[in-house]
Design an enzyme around this catalytic site. Structure first.
Site, PDB file in Angstrom:
ATOM      1  N   LYS A   9       0.793  -1.259   0.048  1.00  0.00           N
ATOM      2  CA  LYS A   9      -0.037   0.080  -0.030  1.00  0.00           C
ATOM      3  C   LYS A   9       0.787   1.183  -0.116  1.00  0.00           C
ATOM      4  O   LYS A   9       2.122   1.392   0.252  1.00  0.00           O
ATOM      5  CB  LYS A   9      -0.925   0.064   0.988  1.00  0.00           C
ATOM      6  CG  LYS A   9      -1.913  -1.314   1.083  1.00  0.00           C
ATOM      7  CD  LYS A   9      -2.903  -1.140   2.421  1.00  0.00           C
ATOM      8  CE  LYS A   9      -3.978  -2.217   2.579  1.00  0.00           C
ATOM      9  NZ  LYS A   9      -4.640  -2.246   3.782  1.00  0.00           N
ATOM     10  N   TYR A  49     -12.576  -2.443  -2.788  1.00  0.00           N
ATOM     11  CA  TYR A  49     -13.177  -2.545  -1.502  1.00  0.00           C
ATOM     12  C   TYR A  49     -14.770  -2.514  -1.531  1.00  0.00           C
ATOM     13  O   TYR A  49     -15.283  -2.193  -0.370  1.00  0.00           O
ATOM     14  CB  TYR A  49     -12.434  -1.379  -0.531  1.00  0.00           C
ATOM     15  CG  TYR A  49     -11.068  -1.612  -0.332  1.00  0.00           C
ATOM     16  CD1 TYR A  49     -10.721  -2.678   0.692  1.00  0.00           C
ATOM     17  CD2 TYR A  49     -10.074  -0.562  -0.425  1.00  0.00           C
ATOM     18  CE1 TYR A  49      -9.494  -2.980   0.997  1.00  0.00           C
ATOM     19  CE2 TYR A  49      -8.654  -0.673  -0.069  1.00  0.00           C
ATOM     20  CZ  TYR A  49      -8.455  -1.841   0.617  1.00  0.00           C
ATOM     21  OH  TYR A  49      -7.084  -2.068   1.059  1.00  0.00           O
ATOM     22  N   ASN A 112      -2.138   0.034   7.630  1.00  0.00           N
ATOM     23  CA  ASN A 112      -1.627  -0.941   7.945  1.00  0.00           C
ATOM     24  C   ASN A 112      -0.807  -1.921   6.685  1.00  0.00           C
ATOM     25  O   ASN A 112      -0.570  -3.080   6.530  1.00  0.00           O
ATOM     26  CB  ASN A 112      -2.786  -2.171   8.567  1.00  0.00           C
ATOM     27  CG  ASN A 112      -3.812  -2.401   7.418  1.00  0.00           C
ATOM     28  OD1 ASN A 112      -3.500  -1.918   6.310  1.00  0.00           O
ATOM     29  ND2 ASN A 112      -4.834  -3.019   7.835  1.00  0.00           N
ATOM     30  N   HIS A 115      -2.197  -5.412   1.530  1.00  0.00           N
ATOM     31  CA  HIS A 115      -3.285  -6.422   1.438  1.00  0.00           C
ATOM     32  C   HIS A 115      -3.083  -7.473   1.163  1.00  0.00           C
ATOM     33  O   HIS A 115      -1.968  -7.808   0.174  1.00  0.00           O
ATOM     34  CB  HIS A 115      -4.196  -5.471   0.542  1.00  0.00           C
ATOM     35  CG  HIS A 115      -5.199  -6.277  -0.154  1.00  0.00           C
ATOM     36  ND1 HIS A 115      -6.544  -6.578   0.830  1.00  0.00           N
ATOM     37  CD2 HIS A 115      -5.603  -7.383  -1.113  1.00  0.00           C
ATOM     38  CE1 HIS A 115      -7.396  -7.424   0.019  1.00  0.00           C
ATOM     39  NE2 HIS A 115      -6.825  -7.804  -0.963  1.00  0.00           N
ATOM     40  N   GLU A 126      -9.552 -10.828  -7.241  1.00  0.00           N
ATOM     41  CA  GLU A 126      -8.694  -9.796  -7.037  1.00  0.00           C
ATOM     42  C   GLU A 126      -7.545  -9.568  -8.122  1.00  0.00           C
ATOM     43  O   GLU A 126      -7.240  -8.698  -8.597  1.00  0.00           O
ATOM     44  CB  GLU A 126      -8.253  -9.660  -5.544  1.00  0.00           C
ATOM     45  CG  GLU A 126      -9.452  -9.114  -4.540  1.00  0.00           C
ATOM     46  CD  GLU A 126      -9.025  -9.394  -3.262  1.00  0.00           C
ATOM     47  OE1 GLU A 126      -7.877  -9.681  -2.851  1.00  0.00           O
ATOM     48  OE2 GLU A 126      -9.883  -8.964  -2.263  1.00  0.00           O
TER      49      GLU A 126
HETATM   50  P1  DAT Z   1      -7.428  -6.874   5.870  1.00  0.00           P
HETATM   51  O1  DAT Z   1      -6.897  -5.719   5.113  1.00  0.00           O
HETATM   52  O2  DAT Z   1      -6.805  -7.352   7.031  1.00  0.00           O
HETATM   53  O3  DAT Z   1      -8.115  -8.066   4.827  1.00  0.00           O
HETATM   54  P2  DAT Z   1     -10.494  -6.136   5.976  1.00  0.00           P
HETATM   55  O4  DAT Z   1     -10.735  -6.951   4.507  1.00  0.00           O
HETATM   56  O5  DAT Z   1     -11.284  -6.401   7.292  1.00  0.00           O
HETATM   57  O6  DAT Z   1      -8.920  -6.391   6.664  1.00  0.00           O
HETATM   58  O7  DAT Z   1     -10.455  -4.406   5.835  1.00  0.00           O
HETATM   59  C1  DAT Z   1      -9.860  -3.883   4.793  1.00  0.00           C
HETATM   60  C2  DAT Z   1      -9.110  -2.596   4.938  1.00  0.00           C
HETATM   61  O8  DAT Z   1     -10.104  -1.893   5.548  1.00  0.00           O
HETATM   62  C3  DAT Z   1      -8.182  -2.913   6.318  1.00  0.00           C
HETATM   63  O9  DAT Z   1      -6.814  -3.306   5.966  1.00  0.00           O
HETATM   64  C4  DAT Z   1      -8.183  -1.551   6.970  1.00  0.00           C
HETATM   65  C5  DAT Z   1      -9.547  -1.108   6.723  1.00  0.00           C
HETATM   66  N1  DAT Z   1     -10.532  -1.273   7.932  1.00  0.00           N
HETATM   67  C6  DAT Z   1     -10.917  -2.603   8.341  1.00  0.00           C
HETATM   68  N2  DAT Z   1     -11.794  -2.416   9.296  1.00  0.00           N
HETATM   69  C7  DAT Z   1     -11.663  -1.081   9.777  1.00  0.00           C
HETATM   70  C8  DAT Z   1     -12.169  -0.352  10.974  1.00  0.00           C
HETATM   71  N3  DAT Z   1     -13.032  -0.972  11.815  1.00  0.00           N
HETATM   72  N4  DAT Z   1     -11.777   1.075  10.979  1.00  0.00           N
HETATM   73  C9  DAT Z   1     -10.909   1.421   9.897  1.00  0.00           C
HETATM   74  N5  DAT Z   1     -10.443   1.015   9.064  1.00  0.00           N
HETATM   75  C10 DAT Z   1     -10.808  -0.457   8.955  1.00  0.00           C
HETATM   76 MG    MG Z   2      -9.446  -8.211   3.593  1.00  0.00          MG
END
Ligand code: DAT
Ligand code: MG
Length: 149
Positions: A9, A49, A112, A115, A126
């Protein structure tokens, strides 16, 4: 053989962590089948997303992933999805184990670093969203038989 889409990212690219992050996936034994440096468009970000469209953090997530260039990588391997997600660590970096990418280099959920696809089906979808077929190589490494049983 499973496929996963990895995105290094904008924060990771800006912080000069591209090589360090790529090294960890390579070292794990996953095979690179596609890789490019690119700017993610708003349209592609919203598609990627889409499952989070209704969440309060959606706008910020799209801003973040489109803020600056990324490196996208398609990886292949036995259990590539689970292996890559273990290497990445928990979504919330403070909950990520030390030794994972997020556990070693990140603090906040909105920064973070990386991805990784979360299911076999999403891995296929994806990879297809980010790469055209001609950008993906079908190849074998000399080391494959020492990594894959
Ligand atoms: P991951 O990236 O671990 O697969 P995810 O698919 O649940 O996590 O979410 C995608 C991204 O969205 C994640 O990297 C960061 C953001 N995100 C997820 N939950 C969040 C939250 N509660 N508050 C803020 N950002 C969030
Ligand atoms: Mg995810």
């Amino acid at each position: 053989m499973e496929r996963t889409l990895i995105i290094i990212k904008p924060d990771a690219v800006q912080r000069g962590l591209t090589g360090e992050i790529l090294r960890r996936f390579e070292q794990r034994g996953l095979r690179i089948v596609g890789m490019k440096f690119m700017q993610v468009s708003r349209e592609l970000a919203e598609k990627h997303y889409d499952v989070h469209r209704e969440r309060p953090f959606f706008a910020g997530l799209v801003e973040y992933i489109t803020a600056s260039p990324v490196v996208v990588i398609a990886l292949e391997g036995t259990d590539a999805i689970a292996a890559a997600r273990k290497t990445i660590g928990a979504t919330k970096p403070v909950e990520a184990e030390a030794g994972t990418i997020r556990g070693d280099f990140a603090l906040e959920i909105g920064r973070n670093l990386v991805h990784g696809s979360d299911s076999v089906e999403n891995g296929q979808i994806e990879v297809a969203n980010f790469f055209v077929e001609s950008e993906l190589a079908s190849w074998e490494r000399a080391t494959d038989r020492w990594i894959f049983e």
